[in-house]
Design a protein around this motif. Sequence first.
Motif, PDB file in Angstrom:
ATOM      1  N   LEU A 137      23.137  17.137  -9.194  1.00  0.00           N
ATOM      2  CA  LEU A 137      23.200  17.493  -7.776  1.00  0.00           C
ATOM      3  C   LEU A 137      22.012  16.851  -7.078  1.00  0.00           C
ATOM      4  O   LEU A 137      20.876  16.942  -7.554  1.00  0.00           O
ATOM      5  N   TYR A 138      22.266  16.192  -5.935  1.00  0.00           N
ATOM      6  CA  TYR A 138      21.179  15.480  -5.253  1.00  0.00           C
ATOM      7  C   TYR A 138      21.448  15.400  -3.766  1.00  0.00           C
ATOM      8  O   TYR A 138      22.535  15.751  -3.280  1.00  0.00           O
ATOM      9  N   VAL A 139      20.452  14.929  -3.013  1.00  0.00           N
ATOM     10  CA  VAL A 139      20.575  14.697  -1.579  1.00  0.00           C
ATOM     11  C   VAL A 139      20.089  13.289  -1.293  1.00  0.00           C
ATOM     12  O   VAL A 139      19.062  12.858  -1.826  1.00  0.00           O
ATOM     13  N   ASP A 140      20.855  12.526  -0.505  1.00  0.00           N
ATOM     14  CA  ASP A 140      20.500  11.127  -0.276  1.00  0.00           C
ATOM     15  C   ASP A 140      19.643  10.968   0.981  1.00  0.00           C
ATOM     16  O   ASP A 140      19.252  11.955   1.621  1.00  0.00           O
ATOM     17  N   THR A 197      15.936   9.718  -7.372  1.00  0.00           N
ATOM     18  CA  THR A 197      16.634   9.291  -8.585  1.00  0.00           C
ATOM     19  C   THR A 197      17.090  10.506  -9.379  1.00  0.00           C
ATOM     20  O   THR A 197      16.381  11.510  -9.457  1.00  0.00           O
ATOM     21  N   LEU A 198      18.309  10.407  -9.940  1.00  0.00           N
ATOM     22  CA  LEU A 198      18.785  11.389 -10.918  1.00  0.00           C
ATOM     23  C   LEU A 198      18.502  10.865 -12.320  1.00  0.00           C
ATOM     24  O   LEU A 198      18.810   9.703 -12.619  1.00  0.00           O
ATOM     25  N   TYR A 199      17.948  11.703 -13.169  1.00  0.00           N
ATOM     26  CA  TYR A 199      17.616  11.311 -14.530  1.00  0.00           C
ATOM     27  C   TYR A 199      18.416  12.156 -15.524  1.00  0.00           C
ATOM     28  O   TYR A 199      18.522  13.376 -15.374  1.00  0.00           O
ATOM     29  N   ASP A 228      19.797   5.675  -9.148  1.00  0.00           N
ATOM     30  CA  ASP A 228      19.198   5.613  -7.821  1.00  0.00           C
ATOM     31  C   ASP A 228      20.235   6.119  -6.815  1.00  0.00           C
ATOM     32  O   ASP A 228      21.294   5.509  -6.644  1.00  0.00           O
ATOM     33  N   VAL A 229      19.941   7.224  -6.138  1.00  0.00           N
ATOM     34  CA  VAL A 229      20.973   7.894  -5.351  1.00  0.00           C
ATOM     35  C   VAL A 229      21.292   7.155  -4.057  1.00  0.00           C
ATOM     36  O   VAL A 229      22.341   7.420  -3.438  1.00  0.00           O
ATOM     37  N   ASN A 230      20.449   6.232  -3.624  1.00  0.00           N
ATOM     38  CA  ASN A 230      20.714   5.503  -2.389  1.00  0.00           C
ATOM     39  C   ASN A 230      21.418   4.170  -2.648  1.00  0.00           C
ATOM     40  O   ASN A 230      22.371   3.819  -1.961  1.00  0.00           O
TER      41      ASN A 230
END
Length: 359
Positions: A152-155, A211-213, A231-233
């Motif tokens: 789960l992430y936010v860009d 970044t998601l790892y 890399d989320v972007n």
Amino acid sequence: MLNEGITMADLLVHTIVFEILTRVPAKDVGRSKSVCKQWYALLSTQDFVRIHCSRSLVSSNQRVLLIDDLTCSVHPIIFQSNDYGPSSIVTFPFHHHNNDVSILSHLNGLLCICLNHTYELLLWNPTTTAFKHLSTPDSHGFYINNLDAIGLYVDADDDYKVLNIKRRSGVLGVYVYSREVDSWRSIPFITRQEYLSPHFNWSAGTFCGGTLYFTVCECWVGGTNVVICFDVNSEQFKEISFPPVPSTGMVQGVLVNVKNELHMFASTGMFEMTIDLWTLQGDYWIKVLSCPPIPPISLSLWCDITHYVTNGNWFVMTKLGKLFTIEMDMKPFECFYPVTWFRGFKGAVFVETIVSPSI
């Protein structure tokens, strides 16, 4: 120039209200929405939610959510005694069965969960009780344990997203869910063919610095262990090495974001386990500390890293629930590590926010 009908006094009041209410607890924001229409409109804006969230990411707003067969409870954290405060019972707002909810990932007060009887993915904010089903008729938004990985992430555009890595019959598919557009899409992922094997265990994603790892570990002594970075972007993947830990025993790497720096608890051993803490600098790992002498923990018990607390204590819990406390001679972290198992309960450490699972 002010808009017609807006006075300088109105603007000053708006600014003062905004500054005050972005600092109040999440539950008080919900109550404040009923004060008047103007406050409801202000507190519902994405700017307000974003700034309130950034100001909520402090230790005092952290809560422990525990799930057993029959109940779900939320506990405050008492830093002085390293314990949990009195609980409040939370009712799941979605249909579920007993022992049905698994917590896969969390970020800024949102939990990504799976309903085990249907394999469906949901986003859920336990503070506001809002939730969103992510499953679709075309088979997106489903999760199978030991085969899939979730992050789960936010860009950069403040869009909350879910990365779902699926392994099905030797085929790997990568899909991204966007809260903004409420849909899934496929993205390419070039990786080594052997990582598709069920012999490799993929961790949940840890979001840190854009970044998601994921740790990807082979399930036997001396196996391959790597970290996959997303890399989320740019939505590009790359592989980096594990910390240089001995490969003579079972190896486990647990990732944690501490003040926007990626750390790893690297555990290794055969009959006894040693644990080191590493931090990532560029693409290389630097050892922060080795754990002080503790009573030997046999491989048959194994253990989970639970969490750091502000006084510097490090808790290690065996699978049978026995707790070891390690005191560290280093600057304390203002952080708890989110785990998925507490004293026989499923759970997570999360921050109370008003972030919504849907737009």
